[in-house]
Enzyme design. Structure first.
Site, PDB file in Angstrom:
ATOM      1  N   ASP A   1      44.129  57.950  48.626  1.00 49.70           N
ATOM      2  CA  ASP A   1      44.920  59.181  48.568  1.00 49.70           C
ATOM      3  C   ASP A   1      44.747  60.020  49.848  1.00 49.70           C
ATOM      4  O   ASP A   1      45.474  60.979  50.062  1.00 49.70           O
ATOM      5  CB  ASP A   1      44.509  59.992  47.328  1.00 49.70           C
ATOM      6  CG  ASP A   1      45.524  61.062  46.978  1.00 49.70           C
ATOM      7  OD1 ASP A   1      46.648  61.018  47.530  1.00 49.70           O
ATOM      8  OD2 ASP A   1      45.197  61.933  46.138  1.00 49.70           O
TER       9      ASP A   1
ATOM     10  N   LYS B   1      46.776  59.593  41.788  1.00 50.85           N
ATOM     11  CA  LYS B   1      46.738  61.012  41.430  1.00 50.85           C
ATOM     12  C   LYS B   1      46.982  61.176  39.940  1.00 50.85           C
ATOM     13  O   LYS B   1      47.617  60.324  39.317  1.00 50.85           O
ATOM     14  CB  LYS B   1      47.868  61.756  42.168  1.00 50.85           C
ATOM     15  CG  LYS B   1      47.649  61.943  43.655  1.00 50.85           C
ATOM     16  CD  LYS B   1      48.797  62.725  44.274  1.00 50.85           C
ATOM     17  CE  LYS B   1      48.606  62.916  45.771  1.00 50.85           C
ATOM     18  NZ  LYS B   1      47.466  63.785  46.125  1.00 50.85           N
TER      19      LYS B   1
ATOM     20  N   ARG C   1      46.267  61.011  57.010  1.00 46.84           N
ATOM     21  CA  ARG C   1      45.524  60.895  58.270  1.00 46.84           C
ATOM     22  C   ARG C   1      45.584  59.474  58.821  1.00 46.84           C
ATOM     23  O   ARG C   1      45.559  59.271  60.035  1.00 46.84           O
ATOM     24  CB  ARG C   1      44.072  61.379  58.053  1.00 46.84           C
ATOM     25  CG  ARG C   1      43.275  60.547  57.111  1.00 46.84           C
ATOM     26  CD  ARG C   1      42.047  61.272  56.556  1.00 46.84           C
ATOM     27  NE  ARG C   1      42.405  62.278  55.547  1.00 46.84           N
ATOM     28  CZ  ARG C   1      41.520  63.044  54.903  1.00 46.84           C
ATOM     29  NH1 ARG C   1      40.227  62.942  55.182  1.00 46.84           N
ATOM     30  NH2 ARG C   1      41.914  63.918  54.001  1.00 46.84           N
TER      31      ARG C   1
HETATM   32  N1  BES Z   1      49.496  64.773  50.175  1.00 44.76           N
HETATM   33  C1  BES Z   1      48.177  65.113  49.796  1.00 44.76           C
HETATM   34  C2  BES Z   1      47.829  66.573  50.077  1.00 44.76           C
HETATM   35  C3  BES Z   1      48.647  67.602  49.350  1.00 44.76           C
HETATM   36  C4  BES Z   1      48.186  68.151  48.174  1.00 44.76           C
HETATM   37  C5  BES Z   1      49.837  68.043  49.859  1.00 44.76           C
HETATM   38  C6  BES Z   1      48.929  69.115  47.523  1.00 44.76           C
HETATM   39  C7  BES Z   1      50.581  69.013  49.215  1.00 44.76           C
HETATM   40  C8  BES Z   1      50.123  69.556  48.053  1.00 44.76           C
HETATM   41  C9  BES Z   1      47.165  64.247  50.550  1.00 44.76           C
HETATM   42  O1  BES Z   1      47.607  62.987  50.892  1.00 44.76           O
HETATM   43  C10 BES Z   1      45.992  64.089  49.652  1.00 44.76           C
HETATM   44  O2  BES Z   1      46.146  63.550  48.590  1.00 44.76           O
HETATM   45  N2  BES Z   1      44.846  64.574  50.083  1.00 44.76           N
HETATM   46  C11 BES Z   1      43.655  64.511  49.305  1.00 44.76           C
HETATM   47  C12 BES Z   1      42.518  64.163  50.225  1.00 44.76           C
HETATM   48  C13 BES Z   1      41.256  63.757  49.522  1.00 44.76           C
HETATM   49  C14 BES Z   1      41.435  62.441  48.789  1.00 44.76           C
HETATM   50  C15 BES Z   1      40.140  63.639  50.547  1.00 44.76           C
HETATM   51  C16 BES Z   1      43.442  65.875  48.668  1.00 44.76           C
HETATM   52  O3  BES Z   1      43.763  66.883  49.277  1.00 44.76           O
HETATM   53  O4  BES Z   1      42.953  65.915  47.542  1.00 44.76           O
HETATM   54 ZN    ZN Z   2      49.688  62.765  51.144  1.00 44.45          ZN
HETATM   55 ZN    ZN Z   3      47.343  61.545  49.320  1.00 45.32          ZN
END
Ligand code: BES
Ligand code: ZN
Ligand code: ZN
Length: 502
Positions: A348, A278, A352
């Site tokens: 990331d 990230k 899931r």
């Molecule tokens: N933990 C994050 C989602 C998240 C984002 C939670 C902001 C709380 C606040 C999750 O693991 C993630 O990074 N999801 C990605 C998925 C993508 C790579 C398909 C996302 O939402 O960008």
């Molecule tokens: Zn996450």
């Molecule tokens: Zn993530």
């Protein structure tokens, strides 16, 4: 915040620093308010008139008291149209707490006690007001080492005057126990990621739940490897911290063999994104990526605490998602406990992968009536629903309706999102049974839900994407900025209304 209830009649003889009296619809004063007004030679009614105070919910006046009386300042607050909705009374309590707190901070004393006269209201109404006040009072200040840096919070206790304290306590006790669960969730969600990681999370679960009569089992990486939980384990591979699976059981139903209800949480104690790392901006926020697991923990504390007449299991997948030489790579393929293979195209999208095995394990071992999972799963859900509703995804209309109703009762609001084959196709992979992301920028929260649905083996199931709700960017009535404890009140209400033995 210390809260108690008392039948003391003489409000003007109380020794607390602040006195609060309620004003009902049309500006009528509570019993104690009328008495106090006499003692103060009409000061309260004069202030009400001059400020055109009508007792609307949330309105409050701070009246400085003359020095020759035993107590100090008076807060007059509006109870409004004593509505029938439980949540409204809790919101009155929260607003009362805000008024008392700001008045307390202005006083000379370093610690302030308040007395609130609510005689005239019913026992359940008073208990809800007290609970709302307590919910609003919570804050996370354990890392301030001096009074100078610590935010000022002088209000330490509130005593509610009521006609029948025993009756009020009977209503208040279960509310207090559920709020204790909310507070535990807020604590772990706020906890910093060098202190809270899978092992320490599991320790907290043992310490909090075992004394209440719940059983807590903690599976380590070897245990999970023998079960074939390669999807969950892949996420934790890059971390120095060992992944864990925390299994909490509460047997409260009349029949200990009755099928349980099951709650499953994403407990990513820190989400760097892994190799698909990230950006640095706000990465620290990913300490709350275990809020789904935190909610399951708090919920189990609430259920065990109030001895709910239900069999319930809580399963929390605990991992830290880090980049390193041993981390999983984009392109890796793993076989999950369900036997299905997963191509990891973005490390990331790890939540899931954790839930896939936690959900499969839960249905396989416990054959529950249903599974509800909670997860800070996608940023896309906040784009869709903001910080007002969590996304609800389900394969079952009955469970979905029960959850939506429980959301309205508890204030933890849900909005149902669509699912279906057209979305499901988006996670078909060219090299494995599925991939862990859909097409970039299109329905990301829904394709994540479709991925989870492939691991529930057809059981009634709902997924709550709480990414927008777990952490409040601004203060709300029942919770201050920060960890909200979202999900605990919601699922406690679900159990209480639909799944407990009567
Ligand atoms: N933990 C994050 C989602 C998240 C984002 C939670 C902001 C709380 C606040 C999750 O693991 C993630 O990074 N999801 C990605 C998925 C993508 C790579 C398909 C996302 O939402 O960008
Ligand atoms: Zn996450
Ligand atoms: Zn993530």
């Amino acid at each position: 915040m210390k809260i108690d209830f008392s039948a003391t009649k003489l409000i003007n003889e109380c020794t607390e620093h602040l006195v609060a009296v309620g004003s009902f619809k049309d500006g009528g004063l509570s019993e104690g308010g009328k008495l106090l007004d006499k003692v103060l030679n009409g000061m309260i009614s004069k202030s009400m008139q001059s400020l055109d105070f009508k007792g609307k919910i949330g309105d409050a006046i701070h009246i400085k008291s003359p020095e020759n009386v035993a107590f100090y300042d008076v807060i007059l607050f509006g109870v409004g149209e004593a509505s029938n909705c439980q949540l409204d009374f809790e919101k009155v309590g929260a607003k009362l707490g805000i008024s008392l707190s700001s008045a307390a901070d202005k006083l000379f004393f370093s610690e302030v006690l308040a007395v609130v006269d609510l005689r005239g209201l019913a026992a359940d109404e008073i208990s809800l007001i007290a609970n709302g006040l307590r919910l609003n009072s919570w804050n996370f200040d354990k890392y301030f080492t001096t009074e100078k840096t610590k935010p000022k919070r002088k209000l330490k206790g509130v005593k509610f005057l009521c006609d029948d304290p025993d009756a009020v306590c009977r209503f208040y006790k279960p509310l207090e126990l559920v709020t204790n669960g909310v507070f535990l969730t807020r604590e772990v969600v706020s906890e910093v990621p060098n202190v809270l990681y899978p092992e320490t999370f599991a320790k907290i679960a043992r310490k909090e739940l075992e004394p209440l009569g719940a059983t807590v089992e903690v599976l380590n990486e070897d245990d999970m490897a023998s079960l074939g939980m390669n999807s969950l384990l892949a996420v934790g591979m890059g971390s120095e911290k060992e992944s864990k699976l925390c299994v909490i059981r509460w047997l409260g139903a009349d029949n200990p063999d009755a099928a349980p209800v099951a709650f499953v949480g994403k407990g990513v104690t820190f989400d760097t994104g892994g190799i698909s790392i990230k950006p640095a901006n706000n990465m620290h926020e990913m300490k709350y990526d275990m809020a789904g697991g935190g909610a399951v923990l708090g919920l189990m504390k609430a259920l065990a605490g109030r001895k709910a007449k239900v069999n319930a299991v809580g399963v929390i997948g605990l991992v830290e998602n880090m980049p390193s030489g041993s981390a999983q790579r984009p392109g890796d393929v793993v076989k999950s406990m369900s036997g299905q293979t997963i191509e990891c195209l973005n490390t990331d999208a790890e939540g899931r992968m954790v839930l896939a095995d936690a959900l499969w394990y839960t249905q396989d071992r416990f054959s529950p009536k249903f599974m509800v999972n909670l997860a800070t799963l996608t940023g896309a859900i906040t784009v869709a629903l903001g910080q007002e509703h969590a996304g609800l995804f389900s394969n079952n209309d009955k469970l979905s309706d029960e959850l939506t109703e429980s959301g309205k009762l508890s204030g933890d609001a849900l909005w149902r999102m669509p699912m279906g084959d057209v979305y499901d196709k988006a996670i078909n992979s060219t090299v494995a049974d599925m991939k862990n992301i859909g097409d970039p920028g299109t329905g990301g929260s829904i394709t994540a839900a479709q991925f989870l649905q492939r691991h529930v083996n057809g059981l009634p199931w709902a997924h709550l994407d709480i990414a927008g709700m777990a952490w409040a960017d601004k203060s709300r009535s029942l919770c201050n900025k920060g960890a909200s404890g979202f999900g605990v009140r919601l699922l406690d209400a679900l159990v209480e209304k639909y799944y407990e033995d009567k």
